[in-house]
Design a protein around this motif. Structure first.
Motif, short mmCIF file in Angstrom:
data_model
loop_
_atom_site.label_atom_id
_atom_site.label_comp_id
_atom_site.label_asym_id
_atom_site.label_seq_id
_atom_site.Cartn_x
_atom_site.Cartn_y
_atom_site.Cartn_z
N GLY A 64 -41.53 -25.89 -0.81
CA GLY A 64 -40.45 -25.39 0.30
C GLY A 64 -41.27 -25.26 1.68
N LYS A 67 -42.88 -30.36 2.74
CA LYS A 67 -43.88 -31.54 2.39
C LYS A 67 -42.92 -32.85 2.24
CE LYS A 67 -45.49 -31.03 -1.78
NZ LYS A 67 -44.98 -29.74 -2.11
N SER A 68 -41.95 -32.70 1.78
CA SER A 68 -40.93 -34.18 2.05
C SER A 68 -40.96 -34.42 3.27
CB SER A 68 -39.94 -34.11 0.95
OG SER A 68 -39.38 -32.92 0.87
N THR A 69 -40.26 -33.38 4.03
CA THR A 69 -39.96 -33.93 5.38
C THR A 69 -41.09 -34.22 6.08
OG1 THR A 69 -38.35 -31.95 5.28
CG2 THR A 69 -38.50 -32.76 7.28
N ASP A 204 -41.55 -25.04 15.26
CA ASP A 204 -40.53 -25.35 16.15
C ASP A 204 -39.72 -24.06 16.39
OD1 ASP A 204 -38.88 -25.30 13.73
OD2 ASP A 204 -39.43 -27.46 13.58
P1 GDP Z 1 -41.09 -29.32 0.20
O1 GDP Z 1 -40.34 -28.31 -0.80
O2 GDP Z 1 -42.31 -28.73 0.63
O3 GDP Z 1 -40.83 -30.64 -0.08
O4 GDP Z 1 -39.89 -28.87 1.64
P2 GDP Z 1 -38.88 -29.78 2.15
O5 GDP Z 1 -39.39 -31.07 2.79
O6 GDP Z 1 -37.92 -30.18 1.42
O7 GDP Z 1 -38.44 -28.76 3.30
C1 GDP Z 1 -37.74 -27.44 2.67
C2 GDP Z 1 -37.00 -26.91 4.02
O8 GDP Z 1 -37.69 -26.78 5.11
C3 GDP Z 1 -35.96 -27.62 4.12
O9 GDP Z 1 -34.59 -26.75 4.41
C4 GDP Z 1 -36.06 -28.40 5.59
O10 GDP Z 1 -35.09 -28.87 6.28
C5 GDP Z 1 -36.96 -27.40 6.28
N1 GDP Z 1 -37.96 -27.95 7.09
C6 GDP Z 1 -38.89 -28.97 6.69
N2 GDP Z 1 -39.53 -29.34 7.90
C7 GDP Z 1 -39.38 -28.49 8.67
C8 GDP Z 1 -39.52 -28.57 10.01
O11 GDP Z 1 -40.55 -29.20 10.69
N3 GDP Z 1 -38.88 -27.56 10.91
C9 GDP Z 1 -37.87 -26.60 10.37
N4 GDP Z 1 -37.49 -25.82 11.29
N5 GDP Z 1 -37.59 -26.82 8.90
C10 GDP Z 1 -38.27 -27.58 8.50
#
Ligand code: GDP
Length: 328
Positions: A64, A67-69, A204
């Motif tokens: 959450g 990470k992947s983003t 952001d």
């Molecule tokens: P992971 O579980 O750590 O891989 O997280 P994800 O990359 O799947 O992101 C989790 C949530 O955070 C998603 O709903 C994304 O759209 C949101 N998110 C990720 N990066 C950003 C960012 O730079 N800005 C904002 N506002 N939301 C983000």
């Protein structure tokens, strides 16, 4: 069982930078079958002289955190802006329970997955942490021999796997959320101490101000930890993967770190120490695998477990009996 090839096939295809050959070699090193291990060792010996020439970056953060983003944005920067070939590997010990993988979901990292300069390999399913870390370590070397210049090793940020990743990367990046007093307490101190840089994600919109505050908090928290032997002071920065901000700064930070540690002997020493760590780790893992695969052990272990449960024999005596039976 997947098809196997002669040892020369794997080595030649990898050195020709062929992705299919690389994928097949990674499948081979992920196998725990004794015959595959032997073939894998021979492949590793052949590619060893061509490995080592990448920047190995560990990336961790709780689910959450974004990470992947982030990996997608940072990965596209590395490939498209810097023109470097990138491999993304994952260590996900939970995948053995869920059968899935943090990188297994096809919707993750869509643009990076379609990027010809990038190679994404999910964490192998159905293995112990020891098994996953061994195959990831070997996969790093295979990717290097296949011409990848930057390697990301991703973990889920919840415990043991971070220690293992720290033993295979040059630089350790910790992703954290803003807003943060409590999280600062909650994050394991050990993981904080390993971080060469902390990135506050999602900086952001309404979150931007909170991210700036968190940056200051983490920067002062990191000062409480003893300085690393490298002389490096961990950096804290903010980034929005959605808006693509703070991404090039992170690459600059990694560059400054490498400049510092390659200037002296630290970089080389760290990699040598990691090699020694993996020597010991391999001995431990191989002994365990061989022990539990012995027919005598497979046959007698359940009986001895019952006896230990009933209090008829002590755990130590049972262990000793099994070790004798195994003839190791
Ligand atoms: P992971 O579980 O750590 O891989 O997280 P994800 O990359 O799947 O992101 C989790 C949530 O955070 C998603 O709903 C994304 O759209 C949101 N998110 C990720 N990066 C950003 C960012 O730079 N800005 C904002 N506002 N939301 C983000």
């Amino acid at each position: 069982m997947a098809k196997r090839f002669p040892v020369e096939y794997y080595a030649e295809r990898i050195l020709a930078h062929d992705r299919l050959g690389l994928s097949r070699a990674i499948t081979l090193v992920e196998s725990t079958l004794p015959s595959d291990r032997e073939l894998a060792h021979r492949v590793m010996d052949l590619v060893l002289p061509y490995s080592g020439n990448s920047v190995r970056i560990g990336i961790t953060g709780v689910p959450g955190v974004g990470k992947s983003t982030f990996i997608e944005a940072f990965g596209n920067y590395v490939t498209n802006t810097l023109g470097k070939k990138l491999a993304v590997l994952a260590i996900d010990p939970t995948s053995q329970k869920t059968g899935g993988s943090i990188l297994g979901d096809k919707t993750r990292m869509e643009t990076l997955a379609g990027n010809k300069m990038a190679y994404i390999r999910p964490s192998p399913a159905g293995q112990s942490l020891g098994g996953v870390t061994r195959s990831t370590r070997e996969s790093i070397m295979l990717c290097e021999a296949a011409g990848f210049e930057v390697i990301f090793v991703e973990t889920v940020g919840v415990g043991q796997s971070e220690t293992a990743v720290n033993e295979m990367v040059d630089f350790f990046l910790l992703l954290m959320l803003a807003g943060a007093g409590d999280e600062l307490q909650g994050i394991k101190k050990g993981i904080m101490e390993m971080a060469d840089a902390v990135v506050i994600t999602k900086a952001d919109g309404q979150n931007l101000q909170k991210a700036r505050v968190a940056r200051a908090e983490y920067q002062s928290a990191l000062h409480l930890f003893p300085h690393a032997a490298s002389g490096w002071v961990p950096k804290v920065s903010i980034s929005s993967a959605l808006e693509n901000t703070g991404i090039s700064e992170i690459w600059k930070t990694i560059g400054s770190y490498l400049e510092l540690v390659k200037n002296g002997s630290f970089f080389e020493q760290k990699r040598q120490n990691q090699n020694l760590h993996w020597l010991h780790e391999s001995i431990r893992q191989t002994l365990l695998d061989r022990f539990f695969a012995k027919p005598e052990v497979v046959k007698t272990l359940p009986e001895l477990e019952q006896k230990v449960l009933k209090g008829e024999v002590s755990a130590f005596a049972a262990a000793e009996e099994l070790l004798q039976l195994s003839h190791l």
